[in-house]
Structures are given as C-alpha cells and as structure tokens.
Design a protein around this motif. Structure first.
Motif, short mmCIF file in Angstrom:
data_model
loop_
_atom_site.label_atom_id
_atom_site.label_comp_id
_atom_site.label_asym_id
_atom_site.label_seq_id
_atom_site.Cartn_x
_atom_site.Cartn_y
_atom_site.Cartn_z
N GLN A 223 116.56 57.87 14.80
CA GLN A 223 116.49 57.51 13.39
C GLN A 223 117.44 58.33 12.53
O GLN A 223 118.02 57.82 11.56
N ASP A 224 117.66 59.60 12.90
CA ASP A 224 118.49 60.50 12.10
C ASP A 224 119.94 60.03 12.00
O ASP A 224 120.65 60.38 11.05
N GLY B 16 120.26 55.30 5.73
CA GLY B 16 120.96 54.41 4.82
C GLY B 16 121.46 53.14 5.47
O GLY B 16 122.29 52.43 4.88
N ASP B 17 120.97 52.81 6.67
CA ASP B 17 121.42 51.61 7.37
C ASP B 17 121.06 50.36 6.56
O ASP B 17 120.00 50.28 5.93
N ALA B 18 121.98 49.39 6.59
CA ALA B 18 121.80 48.16 5.81
C ALA B 18 120.57 47.38 6.23
O ALA B 18 120.05 46.56 5.46
N ARG B 19 120.09 47.61 7.44
CA ARG B 19 118.93 46.87 7.95
C ARG B 19 117.62 47.33 7.31
O ARG B 19 116.64 46.59 7.32
N GLN C 51 115.93 47.29 4.66
CA GLN C 51 115.71 46.70 3.33
C GLN C 51 114.36 47.07 2.74
O GLN C 51 114.17 47.05 1.53
N PHE C 52 113.39 47.37 3.63
CA PHE C 52 112.03 47.61 3.16
C PHE C 52 111.63 49.08 3.28
O PHE C 52 110.48 49.43 3.01
N GLY C 53 112.57 49.93 3.69
CA GLY C 53 112.29 51.35 3.81
C GLY C 53 112.75 51.89 5.16
O GLY C 53 112.77 51.16 6.15
N THR C 54 113.10 53.15 5.20
CA THR C 54 113.56 53.77 6.44
C THR C 54 112.39 53.99 7.38
O THR C 54 111.41 54.64 7.02
N PRO C 55 112.46 53.46 8.61
CA PRO C 55 111.36 53.64 9.57
C PRO C 55 111.21 55.11 9.94
O PRO C 55 112.20 55.86 9.94
N PRO C 56 110.01 55.56 10.26
CA PRO C 56 109.82 56.97 10.61
C PRO C 56 110.51 57.33 11.92
O PRO C 56 110.68 56.49 12.81
N ALA C 57 110.91 58.59 12.05
CA ALA C 57 111.61 59.05 13.24
C ALA C 57 110.74 58.97 14.48
O ALA C 57 111.25 58.80 15.59
N GLY C 58 109.43 59.06 14.31
CA GLY C 58 108.52 59.10 15.45
C GLY C 58 108.01 57.76 15.93
O GLY C 58 107.24 57.70 16.91
N ASN C 59 108.41 56.66 15.28
CA ASN C 59 107.93 55.35 15.70
C ASN C 59 108.89 54.27 15.22
O ASN C 59 109.14 54.13 14.03
#
Length: 532
Positions: A305-306, A310-313, A315-323
C-alpha cells in the motif's frame, strides 16, 4: 418467494462423461506421487495431461485428413505434414518427436531419459505454437524427479481418451478442473491462490450473465471464471466471439496454468504479456470491462500500500496497509465500463469492518449507490480456507441498462440482500457445495429484483430489498443477516394450554429421572471412597 419471475436461469448440470475415470485416475496418479510435494506434482501431472490432449487432438485432425476422400491421393501425404492443415482448424501443431505415441514408446528410455524427451517435446511445441511460448512445464528431467515413476505416469495417462462432441474439450476441461481442485485440497491454503470452488464460480456467472462484451478478472488464477463464462454463453445459445476476455495473474506458475487451461478449450484470452501484480503493474490499465468476475486473495495483508499513495483508483479512500479487500473493490470499480457490473468474492469482514478507515470507504461506496447486491454464502464451500465469505455485486450505473436483451429497472437507492447461509449440500464430511437448484434459485431472485418486469417480492429468511437510508441507520454495515427478516415459524396448531401441560409433564419426568441418576452417581462414588 418471488412470484411472477422471468423464466429461471438454466444452469447446466455437471457433465458426468469424465466422472468414470477422473477419480480413479487421480487415485492412481497420487499413489505414484510418493514423497513428491503436491505443488511439485501438480505441474508434472497437468503438463502431461495438456500434452496428451493436444497430441490426441492432433491425431484426430490427422485422421480426418487421411480419411477425406475429397483430397487427391497425391496431395494427402503433403497435407498430413503441412502445419496449416492443423492450425487452420485451431489445432496445435505437434512435431513428430513430441507426439504422445512416440513418448509412450520411449517411456523406459535411459539415454536420453523420458524426462529429457518430454522437455524436448514441450520446447518444440512452444517453438511451433507462439501462443504457448513460455507457458509449458519443461523440467521433467530434473534429478529429483524419479524417471521410473514418470514413465509409469506416462503409461497411466495413455489410457486417457478425450472424445466428445467438442473434440474432447469438455472431458479434458473437467478432468483438468478436477485435478486443480484435488491439488487445492492436497496443498492446503496455498491451493486457494488459484482455485475457486466451481459452484461459487457458477453462481457468479449465472447472476451477472456475461453474454456480450468485455470480461475481466484482475486475479484470474487458473482461469475458472473465464471457462464458466464461455460455458454459460454456449449453454444459452450464444457464441464465443460475443465476448472478449482479459485477465491478470501475479503468480508465475498459476499464470501458466491459466494459459494452458484456456488453451485446451480453444478459448482466446489476453492474460497480459507476463505474470504481474494488478495493483503495482496493471497489464490492462485502459480496460473498461462490461463484466468483472473475481475471487481476490482474502484479507491480503502484504500488498504494498505504501507504494500506491494517491493512486487514481482510490476514489473512495486509501485502503489500509494491512488489508487489501477495499483495494480490490476499488480496482474492480475503476475498470468497470459506464454500464458495467462486477461480481466478486470477499471475506465477510468486508461487510462490517470499521478498522483502519474501511468503514468510511464502505460508507462512500454505499452513498455513491454502486452496491447492487450482497449475498452471504454458506461455510465450507472452499477446500482451502474456513474464512466465511460473501459475494459483492457492484454496478457503475443502477439507473438502467440491458442484460441479455432484458431491460433492467431503475434500482437507485435500493440494495438487495440475500442470505444463502442455510443453502448447500455436504459433498464430503468437510466440504459443501451449492447445487444447481441452489444456484438457479439465488440467481433467479437477483434477476427478478433487477429486471423491469421481474415482480420481485421479499422472501422472509432469504432475501430483502433495502433502502440506502435504512443501511445508513445501521452504520453502513452490509451483513445480510441484519436486514433479511426471519422466516415465519410454522404453527403446529397445538393449543397453548395443552402444549404447556405437555412440556411441563416432560420436564417433571426428566427432573425425576435426573434425581435418580444423581443418587446412583453418589452411591458409586461412595463405594470407592469419594462420596459425600
């Protein structure tokens, strides 16, 4: 139940033509495996099955040419060895020393060994057939592979006869899927990387009906989703040319399995130029699919995830690094066409988790009104994991659309919840499967709900259409059991007073019997010095 629904989805029953030999074949082959790890033996077995099939299909085409009375005798010998005579009929060209009969006759060879002969055969087939380049297993000569046992496997597989109205594709395909399933069981958790329970795939395909357009799977494993899509189309009198297939797989050996699995069925698919991670090296960055079918890795924790801030995908929020669950949801949504629909498998935690921003992402998805349907599945469907799972169906535009020439209704503001946890039949002591009837009933309910003239009605204990406002009132949790009303209990017609009298008498009798047993236990303990 839903009344006035359109004609039920016709789920083709599982063909039994291969059942007569697939289980005994596995049992015999497994004995030969000895101390070889299942993950290693998998490639030995599946590579040989592939080689046997394309050699049989080559011989079948060769016999067709030899027996064709319209071909002048002076041309027949030339056509028999002309590559175009085979490739024009979608048959792989198999060089002479790569043909199964040659390998069988030389199975006991010691110099070169049978393993060396097979490796040479695989390499020559790749060289003659560009679509197989870099796909076939070519390490049969390695020292740790017992050449005597390998020769026995070659002789064993010689009894395979791929014959049916589709040139053996159906029989071979089922044997191939059967072996993949058996390897998934043998390998334990690792098998889940590439194998999805067949009944789950059938349900996904039956629900979204991928008849025409682009079909995409960003984590395609062995290609099972594509195979079922093709079979579904053919079963409903469609044509293979009606859909275009795109896929991606991050595991090198699994990517090769997918290429072989599709090749044996004559299915053309763009799986990318190589194996790659969909998050970090998207092989189809511009694809906008009409249908997405997927079974992403459950609760993937180490997904980088790190490197995707800021990935364009997102759109609804950055997914957590652990899942990565909501990373997959958003990747799939990103690749949907304006009227596209996706069906995919996720762990049940995705329905209710509030950790690390997952609750906020799910809330935004719901408020955007892209969630079409959620299905809670029964346990024990997967041989490789006990994690409870569900199906998500996501649509870019719920206001209208046409599927299979049927007009869809405006579903904005509504979400269908289906609780199928009590469905399914035990296939073994530890493994359950959804029957054809189960698949048809679930798909039928969804179709009745989404189609313009479906005349859907809620089914207590099974299905309920819910407004987004009601979901918001429950903190945007999507667990079907929170919305599907309990089925009404049948009235046994026994008057309340009579029932209470009967139950009270039963309780009195059981209590008295308990007192007698209690005294007996004390008496026996007293005899051995432990009474009170």
């Amino acid at each position: 139940m839903a009344r006035g629904r359109p004609k039920k989805v016709r789920i083709e029953p599982e063909n039994s033509s291969s059942r007569a030999f697939e289980a005994p074949l596995w049992a015999a082959a497994d004995k030969l495996r000895g101390n070889m790890d299942a993950a290693e033996y998998k490639h030995v077995a599946l590579g040989l099955i592939f080689l046997k099939y394309i050699s049989d299909r080559f011989n079948e085409r060769r016999n067709e040419i030899a027996s064709d009375q319209t071909i002048p005798d002076v041309l027949r010998d030339e056509l028999l060895e002309e590559k175009d005579s085979y490739t024009a009929e979608s048959v792989f060209w198999v060089p002479e020393h790569a043909r199964w009969e040659y390998l069988k006759e030389n199975a006991t060879s010691t110099k070169p060994t049978i393993g060396e002969l097979i490796d040479t055969a695989m390499l020559s087939i790749e060289n003659e057939n560009p679509t197989l380049k870099g796909v076939l297993t070519k390490n049969y000569a390695r020292p740790e592979l017992d050449q005597t046992k390998l020769a026995e496997v070659v002789k064993l597989f010689s009894d395979l006869a791929f014959r049916d109205e589709h040139h053996g594709q159906d029989v071979l395909g089922r044997v191939y899927e059967y072996f993949l399933g058996q390897f998934a069981i043998a390998e334990g958790k690792r098998g889940g990387q590439y194998y999805t329970a067949g009944c789950v795939v059938r349900l996904l395909v039956a629900m979204i009906e991928p008849f025409k357009g682009r079909v995409y799977d960003p984590c395609c494993g062995s290609g099972g989703m594509f195979v079922q899509s093709e079979q579904f189309i053919e079963a409903h009198e469609g044509g293979r040319n009606d859909i275009s297939i795109y896929g991606q797989e991050s595991n090198a050996t699994t990517w090769r399995l997918a290429k072989m699995n599709l090749a044996i069925r004559g299915i053309e698919a763009n799986l990318g130029s190589k194996w790659a991670d969909s998050f970090h090296e998207d092989m189809h960055p511009s694809i906008k699919a009409d249908y997405v079918l997927a079974n992403p890795p459950f609760n993937q924790s180490d997904w980088g995830q790190d490197k995707l801030q800021g990935d364009a995908r997102w759109q609804f929020g950055t997914p957590p690094a652990g899942n990565a669950n909501f990373g997959w949801v958003q990747h799939i949504y990103h690749h949907l066409a304006p009227h596209g629909i996706a069906g995919f498998v996720l762990a049940n935690g995705s329905l209710s988790s509030q950790q690390s921003g997952e609750g906020e992402i799910r809330q935004r998805l719901i408020e955007k009104d892209v969630i079409d349907c959620i299905v809670a599945l029964p346990g024990q469907l997967f041989s490789t994991t006990q994690i409870p799972v569900c199906l998500w169906f996501v649509a870019r535009d719920k206001s209208n659309g046409i599927v299979k020439d049927k007009k869809l209704r405006d579903r904005r503001g509504d979400v269908l919840f289906i609780d199928a946890r009590n469905m399914g039949t035990m296939k073994t002591r530890t493994l359950k499967k959804l029957t054809d009837e189960d698949v048809a009933f679930i798909a039928d309910t969804y179709h009745a709900w989404r189609e313009k003239n479906g005349q859907y009605e809620d089914v207590p204990g099974f299905a309920k259409s819910v407004k987004i406002n009601d979901i918001a009132a429950k903190r945007f949790v999507l667990t079907p059991g929170m919305y599907v009303e309990q089925a009404a209990q049948e009235d046994d017609a026994e008057p309340f007073a009579d029932k209470m009298a009967r139950l009270t008498m039963t309780l009195k009798t059981q209590t008295e019997r308990g007192d007698v047993l209690d005294l007996e236990i004390r008496s026996q303990l007293k005899k051995v010095g432990y009474g009170w």
